[in-house]
Scaffold this motif. Structure first.
Motif, PDB file in Angstrom:
ATOM      1  N   THR A 243      -4.528  38.450  15.086  1.00 27.03           N
ATOM      2  CA  THR A 243      -4.083  37.212  14.451  1.00 27.03           C
ATOM      3  C   THR A 243      -3.913  36.159  15.531  1.00 27.03           C
ATOM      4  N   GLU A 244      -3.915  34.947  15.109  1.00 26.78           N
ATOM      5  CA  GLU A 244      -3.677  33.816  16.006  1.00 26.78           C
ATOM      6  C   GLU A 244      -2.446  33.076  15.505  1.00 26.78           C
ATOM      7  N   PRO A 245      -1.784  32.345  16.384  1.00 28.48           N
ATOM      8  CA  PRO A 245      -0.653  31.537  15.922  1.00 28.48           C
ATOM      9  C   PRO A 245      -1.124  30.529  14.873  1.00 28.48           C
ATOM     10  N   ALA A 246      -0.251  30.218  13.930  1.00 26.35           N
ATOM     11  CA  ALA A 246      -0.597  29.240  12.899  1.00 26.35           C
ATOM     12  C   ALA A 246      -0.978  27.918  13.564  1.00 26.35           C
ATOM     13  N   ALA A 247      -1.981  27.269  13.015  1.00 21.90           N
ATOM     14  CA  ALA A 247      -2.424  25.965  13.513  1.00 21.90           C
ATOM     15  C   ALA A 247      -2.283  24.953  12.380  1.00 21.90           C
ATOM     16  N   THR A 248      -1.609  23.853  12.643  1.00 22.63           N
ATOM     17  CA  THR A 248      -1.390  22.830  11.622  1.00 22.63           C
ATOM     18  C   THR A 248      -2.057  21.536  12.050  1.00 22.63           C
ATOM     19  N   THR A 249      -2.777  20.927  11.119  1.00 20.74           N
ATOM     20  CA  THR A 249      -3.363  19.610  11.341  1.00 20.74           C
ATOM     21  C   THR A 249      -2.866  18.683  10.241  1.00 20.74           C
ATOM     22  N   ALA A 250      -2.782  17.403  10.549  1.00 17.10           N
ATOM     23  CA  ALA A 250      -2.300  16.424   9.578  1.00 17.10           C
ATOM     24  C   ALA A 250      -3.012  15.108   9.807  1.00 17.10           C
TER      25      ALA A 250
ATOM     26  N   LYS B 149       0.838  -1.198   0.000  1.00 20.26           N
ATOM     27  CA  LYS B 149       0.000   0.000   0.000  1.00 20.26           C
ATOM     28  C   LYS B 149       0.870   1.245   0.000  1.00 20.26           C
ATOM     29  N   PHE B 150       0.319   2.332  -0.533  1.00 26.49           N
ATOM     30  CA  PHE B 150       0.956   3.638  -0.455  1.00 26.49           C
ATOM     31  C   PHE B 150       0.406   4.376   0.756  1.00 26.49           C
ATOM     32  N   THR B 151       1.233   5.201   1.363  1.00 27.89           N
ATOM     33  CA  THR B 151       0.784   6.033   2.476  1.00 27.89           C
ATOM     34  C   THR B 151       0.499   7.431   1.953  1.00 27.89           C
ATOM     35  N   LEU B 152      -0.707   7.918   2.211  1.00 27.66           N
ATOM     36  CA  LEU B 152      -1.103   9.275   1.854  1.00 27.66           C
ATOM     37  C   LEU B 152      -1.033  10.124   3.112  1.00 27.66           C
ATOM     38  N   ARG B 153      -0.549  11.334   2.970  1.00 28.60           N
ATOM     39  CA  ARG B 153      -0.477  12.248   4.109  1.00 28.60           C
ATOM     40  C   ARG B 153      -0.944  13.612   3.649  1.00 28.60           C
ATOM     41  N   ALA B 154      -1.850  14.191   4.394  1.00 29.98           N
ATOM     42  CA  ALA B 154      -2.356  15.535   4.106  1.00 29.98           C
ATOM     43  C   ALA B 154      -2.034  16.433   5.291  1.00 29.98           C
ATOM     44  N   VAL B 155      -1.522  17.619   4.989  1.00 28.00           N
ATOM     45  CA  VAL B 155      -1.169  18.591   6.024  1.00 28.00           C
ATOM     46  C   VAL B 155      -1.830  19.913   5.664  1.00 28.00           C
ATOM     47  N   VAL B 156      -2.504  20.513   6.636  1.00 27.34           N
ATOM     48  CA  VAL B 156      -3.150  21.808   6.444  1.00 27.34           C
ATOM     49  C   VAL B 156      -2.635  22.755   7.509  1.00 27.34           C
ATOM     50  N   THR B 157      -2.192  23.929   7.086  1.00 23.32           N
ATOM     51  CA  THR B 157      -1.769  24.958   8.032  1.00 23.32           C
ATOM     52  C   THR B 157      -2.719  26.131   7.894  1.00 23.32           C
ATOM     53  N   TRP B 158      -3.328  26.516   9.010  1.00 21.33           N
ATOM     54  CA  TRP B 158      -4.277  27.628   9.047  1.00 21.33           C
ATOM     55  C   TRP B 158      -3.560  28.873   9.527  1.00 21.33           C
ATOM     56  N   HIS B 159      -3.664  29.952   8.755  1.00 19.87           N
ATOM     57  CA  HIS B 159      -3.146  31.260   9.154  1.00 19.87           C
ATOM     58  C   HIS B 159      -4.377  32.118   9.434  1.00 19.87           C
ATOM     59  N   ILE B 160      -4.580  32.488  10.675  1.00 19.32           N
ATOM     60  CA  ILE B 160      -5.849  33.064  11.112  1.00 19.32           C
ATOM     61  C   ILE B 160      -5.708  34.550  11.406  1.00 19.32           C
ATOM     62  N   THR B 161      -6.540  35.339  10.744  1.00 23.26           N
ATOM     63  CA  THR B 161      -6.697  36.753  11.085  1.00 23.26           C
ATOM     64  C   THR B 161      -8.180  36.977  11.320  1.00 23.26           C
TER      65      THR B 161
END
Length: 79
Positions: free
Chosen positions: A56-63, A35-47
């Motif tokens: 503004t808020e500190p950047a928040a990253t989810t994966a 199998k292949f491993t898929l990885r998704a990463v999202v970084t939110w830059h909030i104003t």
């Protein structure tokens, strides 16, 4: 393997469809566990702004990640 997919850019409307994607050119048969491993990463830059205030808020990253099996691929002939 180079980084697959097409990342979203800040100039794109948040309401538009993403063209993020990847086309597999081989099966996952010889990958670890088949199998292949898929990885998704999202970084939110909030104003924010409201009530006469803004900030503004500190950047928040989810994966997250998942494994998928690619069992067949079909070549596309163009010409």
């Amino acid at each position: 393997m180079p980084r697959p997919g097409y990342p979203w850019t800040g100039s794109a409307s948040p309401l538009s469809k993403s063209d993020c994607g990847h086309t597999y050119t081989t099966t996952s048969r010889e990958a670890p566990s088949g199998k292949f491993t898929l990885r998704a990463v999202v970084t939110w830059h909030i104003t924010w702004a409201g009530g006469g205030f803004s900030g503004t808020e500190p950047a928040a990253t989810t994966a997250d990640q998942a494994t998928i099996e690619v069992t067949e691929f079909l070549p596309v002939i163009t010409g």
